[in-house]
Design an enzyme around this catalytic site. Structure first.
Site, short mmCIF file in Angstrom:
data_model
loop_
_atom_site.label_atom_id
_atom_site.label_comp_id
_atom_site.label_asym_id
_atom_site.label_seq_id
_atom_site.Cartn_x
_atom_site.Cartn_y
_atom_site.Cartn_z
N GLY A 160 -10.48 -36.06 -12.57
CA GLY A 160 -9.38 -36.70 -11.84
C GLY A 160 -8.79 -37.83 -12.66
NE ARG A 185 -12.11 -33.14 -10.47
CZ ARG A 185 -11.24 -33.82 -9.75
NH1 ARG A 185 -10.22 -33.20 -9.21
NH2 ARG A 185 -11.40 -35.12 -9.56
CG ASP A 238 -21.92 -37.51 -12.82
OD1 ASP A 238 -22.73 -37.93 -13.66
OD2 ASP A 238 -22.19 -36.71 -11.91
CB THR A 259 -14.72 -42.32 -11.90
OG1 THR A 259 -14.53 -42.02 -10.51
CG2 THR A 259 -16.02 -43.10 -12.03
CB ILE A 260 -10.78 -44.69 -8.65
CG1 ILE A 260 -10.91 -43.38 -7.87
CG2 ILE A 260 -9.52 -44.73 -9.49
CD1 ILE A 260 -9.88 -43.23 -6.75
CG ASP A 261 -14.99 -41.59 -7.18
OD1 ASP A 261 -13.97 -41.94 -6.57
OD2 ASP A 261 -15.28 -40.40 -7.43
CG ASP A 294 -19.61 -42.10 -9.25
OD1 ASP A 294 -18.95 -42.17 -10.30
OD2 ASP A 294 -19.68 -41.07 -8.55
N GLY A 325 -13.90 -41.97 -3.04
CA GLY A 325 -15.20 -42.40 -3.57
C GLY A 325 -16.24 -41.30 -3.61
NE ARG A 326 -16.13 -35.35 -5.21
CZ ARG A 326 -15.25 -34.61 -4.53
NH1 ARG A 326 -14.03 -35.03 -4.31
NH2 ARG A 326 -15.61 -33.44 -4.05
CG HIS A 353 -4.38 -37.96 -4.67
ND1 HIS A 353 -4.60 -37.21 -3.54
CD2 HIS A 353 -5.18 -37.45 -5.62
CE1 HIS A 353 -5.50 -36.28 -3.81
NE2 HIS A 353 -5.86 -36.40 -5.06
CD GLN A 386 -7.99 -44.73 -2.03
OE1 GLN A 386 -9.07 -45.26 -1.95
NE2 GLN A 386 -7.76 -43.54 -1.50
NE ARG A 387 -6.95 -39.39 -8.92
CZ ARG A 387 -7.22 -38.10 -8.72
NH1 ARG A 387 -8.29 -37.77 -8.02
NH2 ARG A 387 -6.45 -37.16 -9.18
#
Ligand code: F6P
Length: 343
Positions: free
Chosen positions: A11, A73, A104, A127-129, A131, A172-173, A273, A275-276
């Site tokens: 992403g 992806r 990841d 990643t915005i997540d 993590d 954030g998955r 989206h 947010q991205r």
């Protein structure tokens, strides 16, 4: 002259262009190296889609969202034959070292490729997540949090006018970093994250107590990866062309459950989206630039299976294995601090 390949995969994320600019400028201006841009993530490496990147190609992109290289992806180990699918592009372009900017899944594939092809690979965590293990923060996260907290500020005023509960769903998955930070920044009355099981009764009590005190609005921030409330089935999410599950929508179930149990009018906003997309914050521009500069240095030095990471205030190379060992969730004490302000 050494040749560095660079790709952005997974992403997109605000700050990708700042990393590309950092790598290209450092490689060409300081190391007299060449940079080959690989288009659309691993897909370009598998299909031979590349473009040369020179200093002039990266002027003016620092503050631009998205990635000038494109992303996808597609994965060489899921949709191809691993290194064999990538080797022709690497050979034809004379690539000595590959900078892989990704999350990841992308970094896992980078590690396998480095082992299988004996190819020097440098990872950059994106990643915005937020993590990815081994780095204090990922670029893009700050921008996503800023967007979400700005949105919460706006939702407060309309919620207050109408005496409503607003349920705000953020990305954030499986991790609740954006929810926790945006919730703290936006003064949320409850924050639901996947790492900490929630009790709907507690949320209902918080909202009722606010109403009893005469407060005319409440904000509930929900991470997209939380389970549904009691009595609701888990949503069946569609997958994209690469088999990636499209999360989103649990906040509608949580909103219904809240409305049913409190009688308070409740609305949902799924930020998605927004947010991205768009321009990275100054923090993300600086972090992404520093990571890009470091990645170019590591690539020219011939380092392999390292990831440029932020530790404290320093950018340091850490083993890619460490980054891939696990994903990083919100520490309980961080969530506990946010919980202090619930209600
Ligand atoms: O991993 C980043 C992320 O933005 C997640 O927070 C979100 O679930 C997912 O990507 C959305 O992906 P897509 O752009 O494929 O819908």
């Amino acid at each position: 002259m050494s040749v560095i390949g660079i790709l952005t995969a997974g992403g997109d994320c605000p700050g990708l262009n700042a990393v590309i600019r950092g790598v290209v400028t450092r490689a060409t201006e300081v190391h007299d190296a060449e940079v080959v841009g690989i288009l659309n993530g691993w897909e370009g490496l598998m299909r031979g889609e590349t473009r040369p990147l020179e200093r002039d190609d990266v002027r003016g992109i620092l503050g631009r969202g998205g990635t000038i290289l494109g992303t996808s992806r597609m994965d060489p180990y899921v949709h191809g034959d691993g290194y064999a699918s990538c080797e022709p592009t690497i050979r034809q372009n004379g690539i000595d070292s590959l900078v892989v900017v990704g999350g990841d899944g992308t970094l896992h594939s980078a590690l396998r490729l480095a082992d299988e092809g004996n190819l020097p690979i440098v990872g950059v965590p994106k990643t915005i997540d937020n993590d990815i293990n081994g780095t204090d923060v990922c670029f893009g996260f700050d921008t996503a949090v800023q967007v979400a907290s700005d949105a919460i500020d706006r939702l407060v005023t309309t919620a207050e006018s109408h005496n409503r509960v607003m349920v705000v769903e953020v990305m954030g998955r499986t991790k609740g970093w954006i929810a926790t930070y945006a919730g703290i920044a936006g003064g949320a009355d409850a924050i639901l994250i996947p790492e900490v099981p929630y009790d709907l009764d507690d949320i209902v009590d918080i909202l009722k107590a606010r109403h009893r005190r005469g407060v005319r609005y409440s904000i509930v921030v929900v991470a997209e990866g939380v389970p549904p409330p009691p009595g609701y089935e888990p949503l069946k999410h569609r997958t994209d062309a690469f088999g990636f599950e499209r999360l989103g929508g649990v906040s509608y179930q949580i909103s219904d459950a809240i409305e049913d149990r409190t009688g308070f009018e409740t609305r949902v906003t799924v930020l998605g989206h927004i947010q991205r997309g768009g321009s990275p914050t100054a923090f993300d521009r600086v972090l992404a630039t520093r990571l890009g500069v470091a990645a170019a240095d590591y690539a020219v030095e011939g380092r392999s299976k390292v990831m440029a990471a932020l530790r404290g205030d320093e950018i340091v190379p850490i083993p890619l294995e460490e980054a891939c060992a696990e994903t990083r969730g919100v520490p309980f004490d961080r969530y506990e601090a946010a919980r202090t302000f619930f209600g």
